[in-house]
Each structure stands twice: as C-alpha cells, then as structure tokens.
Write an enzyme that holds these catalytic residues in place. Structure first.
Site, PDB file in Angstrom:
ATOM      1  N   LYS A 169       9.132   5.103  -3.142  1.00 37.09           N
ATOM      2  CA  LYS A 169       7.708   4.816  -2.960  1.00 37.09           C
ATOM      3  C   LYS A 169       7.055   4.425  -4.273  1.00 37.09           C
ATOM      4  O   LYS A 169       6.148   3.582  -4.303  1.00 37.09           O
ATOM      5  CB  LYS A 169       7.014   6.053  -2.364  1.00 37.09           C
ATOM      6  CG  LYS A 169       5.511   5.877  -2.126  1.00 37.09           C
ATOM      7  CD  LYS A 169       5.195   4.682  -1.245  1.00 37.09           C
ATOM      8  CE  LYS A 169       3.788   4.707  -0.678  1.00 37.09           C
ATOM      9  NZ  LYS A 169       2.698   4.999  -1.590  1.00 37.09           N
ATOM     10  N   GLU A 176       3.657  -3.471  -5.442  1.00 35.45           N
ATOM     11  CA  GLU A 176       2.318  -3.710  -4.892  1.00 35.45           C
ATOM     12  C   GLU A 176       1.339  -4.119  -5.992  1.00 35.45           C
ATOM     13  O   GLU A 176       0.511  -5.020  -5.799  1.00 35.45           O
ATOM     14  CB  GLU A 176       1.852  -2.435  -4.195  1.00 35.45           C
ATOM     15  CG  GLU A 176       0.492  -2.492  -3.548  1.00 35.45           C
ATOM     16  CD  GLU A 176       0.124  -1.136  -2.978  1.00 35.45           C
ATOM     17  OE1 GLU A 176      -0.751  -0.469  -3.552  1.00 35.45           O
ATOM     18  OE2 GLU A 176       0.744  -0.719  -1.967  1.00 35.45           O
TER      19      GLU A 176
END
Length: 306
Positions: A169, A176
């Site tokens: 993550k 991102e």
C-alpha cells in the site's frame, strides 16, 4: 459467501463506509468509535464482550501511536485464537512489532492496505494483505465482501508475510503521488496555453480511449465540473506520510524513484509562500551576472524589479 461477525474499530470516513458495505453483504459488524453518534458500543472492552469467540477485530484508526495503542489494548482484551487486522495506513515496520505483541497472547495479526477512499462503499476496496495463510483464509469472507466485484485477483492480493500488505500500500500511494502530479502539471500547462480555450473539455475527452485515462483523471474532471478553475481551493498540499516512506525505502533498496521523489518535493514546495531556496537562487543570479531581481516590499505579486 459465508457470513461472519466482525468487530470494527474506527468509524471515520473509511471505517463507516466499510461497516455499511459489510452489513449490506450480510455480515454482523459491531463497531466502536470515540464518537458515540456512530458507535455501536461504549468502549473497546464493550466491543470485545459483544463478539463471539474466536473473535476477529478490524482496526481502522489513524496510523502511528493511535494504532499502536489500539492494538496493545486489544492484546489485553482479546485471547487465544482471536485475530486482529490493521486496515489503516500504518508503516510496514510497525506490523512486526504489533504481530509479536499479539502473538504472546495467542492472537493472530494481519496487515491490510486498503485503497478506495470515500468511493469504496459502492465501488469496493482494493486490498493488499500481509500475514499467515491460515489467518488470511479465515478472514476471506470479509475481504471478499469489501473488494470490488469480479475476479478476486483483480481486487485482492495476499502480498506476503506480516508487513507485506502495508508495504504494498505504501508503494501504491507513492505511485499515486506521481500520477497526481503528472495530471496536475498537464492541467497547469493547458491553462497556461492561449491556444487551448476549453481545458475541462480536453481533460474530459481524455477519459475514454486514451492511454492516460484513469479513475484519477475522472476525479480531476469531476473536480473541475464542481469548481471550474479550482477557485475555491489553495495550492497547499499535505502528505500523509506514505510518499515519504516510499522514497525512504527506494533509497534503502537503491531503487531510482525520480518521479515519486519529485512529486513528494512538489508538495513541500506548495507550502512555501516565498521559498528561501529560490531567494538564494535569485541572489546568486544577481551576484554573478547582474541579473534583475524582484525586491521584497509592500507591493503584492512579484514585487518591484531592480
């Protein structure tokens, strides 16, 4: 899909919607939050008492000390055969510490990176899990309810041992950062060009068929529909920590990550109303070349040119 009972700690923007999605799938969710308006129980101890053994408790609270304290308290409240899942944005290095602490009490531990934001309630959440095979299999009905519809492997990954879920993550969020920065720079360039008179239309045209289409691009188009020119926002951008951790791990593993690093530093730059570094550059250009500088003063904008 078999139905399960789950304790859920933390009913904020993500946790609240996760509870709703799980309940819609038929699972029995008992939630605890410090906000009594959304909580199903009065305390963590009350939550533990309302669950049938062997218990599964999902923690969805802010990373760092709040998560560490919650896990430690659950270690005192739960017992042999129970399972704790940390679904927050904890640093992967915390996971081994948490797992070892709970293992002393015979309690299992999984770390789960969760992506989906406020849209996950309807669209499902991308899940990246770290931990033992048996613990992952035990919690699979919960994971299957939370992930998007479709093939499991397109919304869920057992990434590896404890820590792997949050590491995955972390890298996801680093990527991102880079994607958002690229879209943002493209947006600014389009707005700066006199030739382009309808920037939102260009961005919207990119959302189908092009190689740069993505959900992030869809969200940028949505933001511009709601606030053309983004006049209601400032350019100050926070970072939650995972971009920093990604860059640190890139350094630790000697992996070049120039895009993610630049995106992180761009966020730092966004918080400077008058950059000390750029003042130094201006002073140097003036010193060695006699180049014009903008003097600070009472005027707004760039100041008086000297």
């Amino acid at each position: 899909m078999p139905h399960m009972q789950l304790g859920l700690v933390g009913l904020g923007k993500m946790g609240f919607n996760m509870r709703e999605r799980l309940r819609a799938s038929g699972h029995d969710v008992v939630g605890y939050d410090r906000n009594p308006e959304v909580s199903d129980t009065e305390s963590l101890a009350d939550l533990a008492a309302k669950l049938d053994a062997p218990r599964v408790v999902w923690v969805m609270v802010p990373a760092g000390e709040p998560t560490r304290q919650t896990v430690a308290e659950l270690g005192d409240l739960l017992g042999e055969g129970d399972l704790v899942i940390d679904g927050g944005n904890s640093r992967f290095t915390d996971d081994t510490v948490n797992a070892d602490l709970l293992a002393k009490c015979g309690i299992g531990y999984l770390d789960c990176g969760v992506s989906g934001g406020i849209w996950g309630k309807d669209n499902g959440y991308g899940l990246m899990v770290g931990g033992a095979d048996a613990d992952v299999e035990r919690a699979m009905p919960i994971f299957d309810a939370l992930r998007p519809e479709g093939p499991r492997e397109e919304g869920f990954a057992h990434a590896g041992a404890v820590g792997a879920g949050h590491f995955a993550k972390m890298v996801h969020n680093g990527i991102e950062y880079g994607l958002m920065q690229a879209y943002a720079e493209g947006y600014e360039l389009l707005t700066a060009a006199e030739a382009v008179t309808d920037v939102p239309a260009v961005l919207k045209a990119w959302t189908r068929g092009t190689v740069v289409r993505s959900w992030l691009l869809d969200l940028l188009v949505k933001a511009l529909d709601e606030d053309p020119g983004l006049a209601e926002l400032t350019g100050y951008v926070e970072d939650s920590g995972e971009g920093r951790w990604t860059v640190e791990e890139a350094i630790n593993h000697a992996v070049p990550a120039p895009v993610i690093s630049a995106a992180l530093f761009a966020r730092f730059a966004s918080r400077q109303t008058d950059s000390p570094a750029m003042k130094a550059v201006s002073a140097l250009r003036n010193q060695f070349g006699g180049h014009a500088v903008h003097k600070a003063g009472p005027t707004s904008g760039a100041g008086e040119v000297k």
